[in-house]
Design a protein around this motif. Structure first.
Motif: not given
Length: 249
Positions: A90, A58, A171, A80-81, A86, A47, A102, A53, A117, A76, A100
């Protein structure tokens, strides 16, 4: 569940979080990723992959990752948000074959990786409860949802594989021990004990996280699951050069 067959046996897992890639970092990370590829079988990015972000950050990371020749598993982080990018971040990383996660899992060789996260809420007896204003309830629900996503990813690994070694990629911290050193006032924003429950119940081998830049490298849950805070500033403080932690399975 995503799956890859790149390796039949994992020996070394490299892990780092909070690399905070900036738009001006072109070329900065190529040697880092080359060395990781020489010394490990898989790389975990825990993360805060970008600094603020931005999609441009990225894009730099995606280009630098071309120097990495081993599988990359990532989650993330809150940075990153920051700009609600995001989904775009991604997509960029997935296009570079990054796993990646989630609430997902991936099996590489004989190791299963589950990732989320995570979120805040505090630890142990000081953990925030779902009581009071709706805003507080929403905050706690986010932590609950992240823990449930982690549990679901681990459960799928258990249901589809026998005697699989399981690693969690986070994260936010699942225990207080690895954020010790940060101001106690911000502990509720550094992680949540709710994340530790699925680690214990699903017999995870080890969990890796970042987020807390001033913390402790190693701790363990109440059931003895190893937890590593691999935030890049902590690794640098501990003398790791280049800044990644190697864990042997």
């Amino acid at each position: 569940m995503m799956q890859t067959e790149n390796k039949t046996s994992i020996t070394n897992i490299a892990a780092v979080g909070d690399i905070h890639v900036c738009e001006t970092d072109q070329g900065k990370w190529e040697d880092f990723f080359r060395e990781v590829s020489q010394r490990a079988d898989v790389l975990l990015l825990c993360g805060d992959l970008t600094d603020t972000g931005r999609v441009a950050e990225a894009e730099v990371l995606a280009h630098e990752l071309k120097s990495c020749t081993i599988p990359v598993v990532a989650v993330l982080g809150n940075h990153d948000y920051e700009r609600d990018n995001g989904k775009a971040i991604r997509k960029l990383l997935i296009n570079e074959n990054v796993h990646l996660l989630d609430g997902d899992s991936v099996v590489i060789g004989d190791v299963g990786f589950a990732g989320v996260k995570g979120f805040g809420g505090g630890f142990d007896k000081a953990m925030l409860g779902m009581f009071g204003e709706q805003m507080i309830k929403d905050f706690v629900q986010e932590a609950v949802d992240e823990a449930l996503k982690l549990d679901g990813a681990l459960a799928r690994l258990d249901s589809e594989h026998v005697d699989l070694k399981k690693i969690a990629v986070l994260h936010y911290a699942p225990i207080k021990a690895t954020v010790e050193g940060e101001p106690e006032q911000i502990f509720p924003f550094l992680g949540s004990s709710r994340l530790a429950e699925p680690l214990n119940r699903r017999q995870v081998l080890a969990a890796f996280h970042g987020h807390a830049h001033i913390g402790v490298l190693e701790g363990e849950t109440s059931k003895g699951v190893k937890v590593f805070n691999v935030s890049k500033p902590i690794l640098e403080r501990e003398g790791y050069d280049p800044a990644f932690y190697l864990f042997q399975v």
